[in-house]
Write a protein that holds these residues in place. Structure first.
Motif, PDB file in Angstrom:
ATOM      1  N   ARG A 127     -33.449  54.723  10.728  1.00  0.00           N
ATOM      2  CA  ARG A 127     -33.278  54.939  12.537  1.00  0.00           C
ATOM      3  C   ARG A 127     -33.891  53.660  13.106  1.00  0.00           C
ATOM      4  O   ARG A 127     -34.612  52.919  12.658  1.00  0.00           O
ATOM      5  N   PRO A 128     -33.126  53.183  14.197  1.00  0.00           N
ATOM      6  CA  PRO A 128     -33.626  51.936  15.029  1.00  0.00           C
ATOM      7  C   PRO A 128     -34.786  52.365  15.743  1.00  0.00           C
ATOM      8  O   PRO A 128     -34.802  53.617  16.076  1.00  0.00           O
ATOM      9  N   LYS A 129     -35.566  51.298  16.060  1.00  0.00           N
ATOM     10  CA  LYS A 129     -36.717  51.471  17.112  1.00  0.00           C
ATOM     11  C   LYS A 129     -36.401  50.850  18.154  1.00  0.00           C
ATOM     12  O   LYS A 129     -37.253  50.102  18.989  1.00  0.00           O
ATOM     13  N   LYS A 130     -35.108  50.852  19.135  1.00  0.00           N
ATOM     14  CA  LYS A 130     -34.849  50.450  20.268  1.00  0.00           C
ATOM     15  C   LYS A 130     -35.641  51.181  21.184  1.00  0.00           C
ATOM     16  O   LYS A 130     -36.053  50.432  22.103  1.00  0.00           O
ATOM     17  N   ARG A 131     -35.934  52.110  21.467  1.00  0.00           N
ATOM     18  CA  ARG A 131     -36.552  52.908  22.536  1.00  0.00           C
ATOM     19  C   ARG A 131     -37.999  52.427  22.472  1.00  0.00           C
ATOM     20  O   ARG A 131     -38.347  52.377  23.602  1.00  0.00           O
ATOM     21  N   GLN A 132     -38.513  52.189  21.385  1.00  0.00           N
ATOM     22  CA  GLN A 132     -39.984  51.910  21.393  1.00  0.00           C
ATOM     23  C   GLN A 132     -40.132  50.327  21.675  1.00  0.00           C
ATOM     24  O   GLN A 132     -41.276  49.765  22.374  1.00  0.00           O
ATOM     25  N   GLU A 133     -39.198  49.541  21.548  1.00  0.00           N
ATOM     26  CA  GLU A 133     -39.246  48.035  21.679  1.00  0.00           C
ATOM     27  C   GLU A 133     -38.714  48.042  23.290  1.00  0.00           C
ATOM     28  O   GLU A 133     -39.393  46.914  24.075  1.00  0.00           O
ATOM     29  N   GLN A 134     -37.964  48.893  23.805  1.00  0.00           N
ATOM     30  CA  GLN A 134     -37.666  48.609  25.288  1.00  0.00           C
ATOM     31  C   GLN A 134     -38.577  49.112  25.954  1.00  0.00           C
ATOM     32  O   GLN A 134     -38.545  48.793  27.432  1.00  0.00           O
ATOM     33  N   GLY A 135     -39.711  49.954  25.828  1.00  0.00           N
ATOM     34  CA  GLY A 135     -40.773  50.525  26.444  1.00  0.00           C
ATOM     35  C   GLY A 135     -40.328  51.729  27.101  1.00  0.00           C
ATOM     36  O   GLY A 135     -39.899  51.525  28.544  1.00  0.00           O
ATOM     37  N   SER A 136     -39.973  52.817  26.502  1.00  0.00           N
ATOM     38  CA  SER A 136     -39.454  53.771  27.080  1.00  0.00           C
ATOM     39  C   SER A 136     -40.447  54.838  28.074  1.00  0.00           C
ATOM     40  O   SER A 136     -41.401  54.594  28.213  1.00  0.00           O
ATOM     41  N   THR A 137     -39.735  55.080  29.119  1.00  0.00           N
ATOM     42  CA  THR A 137     -40.233  55.891  30.404  1.00  0.00           C
ATOM     43  C   THR A 137     -39.954  57.334  30.096  1.00  0.00           C
ATOM     44  O   THR A 137     -39.003  57.571  29.211  1.00  0.00           O
ATOM     45  N   PRO A 138     -40.943  58.227  30.771  1.00  0.00           N
ATOM     46  CA  PRO A 138     -40.869  59.593  30.494  1.00  0.00           C
ATOM     47  C   PRO A 138     -39.391  60.180  31.044  1.00  0.00           C
ATOM     48  O   PRO A 138     -38.831  61.075  30.247  1.00  0.00           O
ATOM     49  N   GLY A 139     -38.672  59.407  31.761  1.00  0.00           N
ATOM     50  CA  GLY A 139     -37.257  59.808  32.359  1.00  0.00           C
ATOM     51  C   GLY A 139     -36.313  59.656  31.242  1.00  0.00           C
ATOM     52  O   GLY A 139     -35.249  60.288  31.143  1.00  0.00           O
ATOM     53  N   ASP A 140     -36.377  58.594  30.264  1.00  0.00           N
ATOM     54  CA  ASP A 140     -35.606  58.395  29.100  1.00  0.00           C
ATOM     55  C   ASP A 140     -35.636  59.460  28.147  1.00  0.00           C
ATOM     56  O   ASP A 140     -34.604  59.477  27.476  1.00  0.00           O
ATOM     57  N   ASP A 141     -36.486  60.317  28.037  1.00  0.00           N
ATOM     58  CA  ASP A 141     -36.636  61.317  26.994  1.00  0.00           C
ATOM     59  C   ASP A 141     -35.572  62.556  27.126  1.00  0.00           C
ATOM     60  O   ASP A 141     -35.232  63.121  26.308  1.00  0.00           O
ATOM     61  N   PHE A 142     -35.084  62.676  28.580  1.00  0.00           N
ATOM     62  CA  PHE A 142     -34.222  63.567  28.938  1.00  0.00           C
ATOM     63  C   PHE A 142     -32.590  62.992  28.857  1.00  0.00           C
ATOM     64  O   PHE A 142     -31.780  63.692  29.156  1.00  0.00           O
ATOM     65  N   SER A 143     -32.420  61.697  28.177  1.00  0.00           N
ATOM     66  CA  SER A 143     -31.008  61.236  28.427  1.00  0.00           C
ATOM     67  C   SER A 143     -30.206  62.030  27.579  1.00  0.00           C
ATOM     68  O   SER A 143     -28.909  62.170  27.800  1.00  0.00           O
ATOM     69  N   ASP A 144     -30.705  62.369  26.493  1.00  0.00           N
ATOM     70  CA  ASP A 144     -29.727  63.033  25.476  1.00  0.00           C
ATOM     71  C   ASP A 144     -29.375  64.462  25.964  1.00  0.00           C
ATOM     72  O   ASP A 144     -28.388  64.805  25.640  1.00  0.00           O
ATOM     73  N   ILE A 145     -30.439  65.146  26.705  1.00  0.00           N
ATOM     74  CA  ILE A 145     -30.106  66.376  27.306  1.00  0.00           C
ATOM     75  C   ILE A 145     -28.998  66.208  28.354  1.00  0.00           C
ATOM     76  O   ILE A 145     -28.083  66.976  28.484  1.00  0.00           O
ATOM     77  N   GLU A 146     -29.272  65.394  29.203  1.00  0.00           N
ATOM     78  CA  GLU A 146     -28.146  65.037  30.184  1.00  0.00           C
ATOM     79  C   GLU A 146     -26.913  64.789  29.557  1.00  0.00           C
ATOM     80  O   GLU A 146     -25.995  65.585  30.380  1.00  0.00           O
ATOM     81  N   ALA A 147     -26.625  64.058  28.534  1.00  0.00           N
ATOM     82  CA  ALA A 147     -25.529  63.774  28.151  1.00  0.00           C
ATOM     83  C   ALA A 147     -24.686  65.103  27.508  1.00  0.00           C
ATOM     84  O   ALA A 147     -23.670  65.189  27.682  1.00  0.00           O
ATOM     85  N   ILE A 148     -25.667  65.892  26.902  1.00  0.00           N
ATOM     86  CA  ILE A 148     -24.992  67.212  26.245  1.00  0.00           C
ATOM     87  C   ILE A 148     -24.775  68.242  27.538  1.00  0.00           C
ATOM     88  O   ILE A 148     -23.604  68.778  27.514  1.00  0.00           O
ATOM     89  N   LEU A 149     -25.515  68.385  28.651  1.00  0.00           N
ATOM     90  CA  LEU A 149     -24.909  69.108  29.758  1.00  0.00           C
ATOM     91  C   LEU A 149     -23.803  68.264  30.405  1.00  0.00           C
ATOM     92  O   LEU A 149     -22.746  68.990  30.904  1.00  0.00           O
ATOM     93  N   LYS A 150     -23.796  66.804  30.707  1.00  0.00           N
ATOM     94  CA  LYS A 150     -22.516  66.328  31.372  1.00  0.00           C
ATOM     95  C   LYS A 150     -21.237  66.754  30.410  1.00  0.00           C
ATOM     96  O   LYS A 150     -20.191  66.849  30.896  1.00  0.00           O
ATOM     97  N   LYS A 151     -21.457  66.545  29.096  1.00  0.00           N
ATOM     98  CA  LYS A 151     -20.542  66.875  28.087  1.00  0.00           C
ATOM     99  C   LYS A 151     -19.704  68.224  28.475  1.00  0.00           C
ATOM    100  O   LYS A 151     -18.464  68.567  28.114  1.00  0.00           O
TER     101      LYS A 151
END
Length: 154
Positions: A127-151
């Motif tokens: 697994r890549p560590k992009k999210r940790q390197e970019q300094g994720s914010t709490p709003g980024d945690d829901f991006s995968d859920i938003e993608a599923i809902l948009k789908k």
């Protein structure tokens, strides 16, 4: 007149079969046969048989059924055409490609942080560590859920 005679004959035959069944000491079955044999006479007396025979032998009624079938066929055809979407193959391919690109979130390759004992477990090697390197914010945690809902169009 003929339908009433046929219904009466069927009822009389049913009553005879019910009597023979009762003679053989099968009273529950005889009662059911007796009940079924009363149905044709009841239909004749209520006028249902006359109504059905009027419907069955009038050409205008069959033309009406044909028109209803044609209307249903037109509704289903227009619905199928509407579902297909774009008018040309090129437009349909472009729409399909756009929908497949929009359905995947950019940060969906890494899982959202879990709570509990598994939250401190290190990531696997693949697994890549992009999210940790970019300094994720709490709003980024829901991006995968938003993608599923948009789908699903929600």
């Amino acid at each position: 007149m003929l339908a009433e005679t046929i219904c009466s004959a069927v009822s009389a035959a049913g009553l005879g079969i019910a009597a023979i069944t009762a003679y053989r000491k099968r009273f529950l079955t005889a009662t059911r046969i007796f009940a079924y044999s009363l149905v044709p006479v009841g239909l004749v007396m209520t006028g249902v048989v006359q109504w059905v025979s009027d419907i069955a032998f009038k050409p205008s009624v069959w033309i009406g059924f044909g028109l209803l079938a044609a209307a249903w066929l037109l509704f289903m055809t227009t619905r199928a055409v509407e579902r297909r979407g774009g008018s040309t193959r090129k437009e349909r391919r472009a729409a399909k490609a756009a929908s497949s690109r929009a359905a995947v979130a950019p940060a969906a390759s890494s899982p959202s942080p879990a709570s509990g004992a598994g939250a401190t477990a290190p990531q696997t090697q693949g697994r890549p560590k992009k999210r940790q390197e970019q300094g994720s914010t709490p709003g980024d945690d829901f991006s995968d859920i938003e993608a599923i809902l948009k789908k699903h169009g929600i």
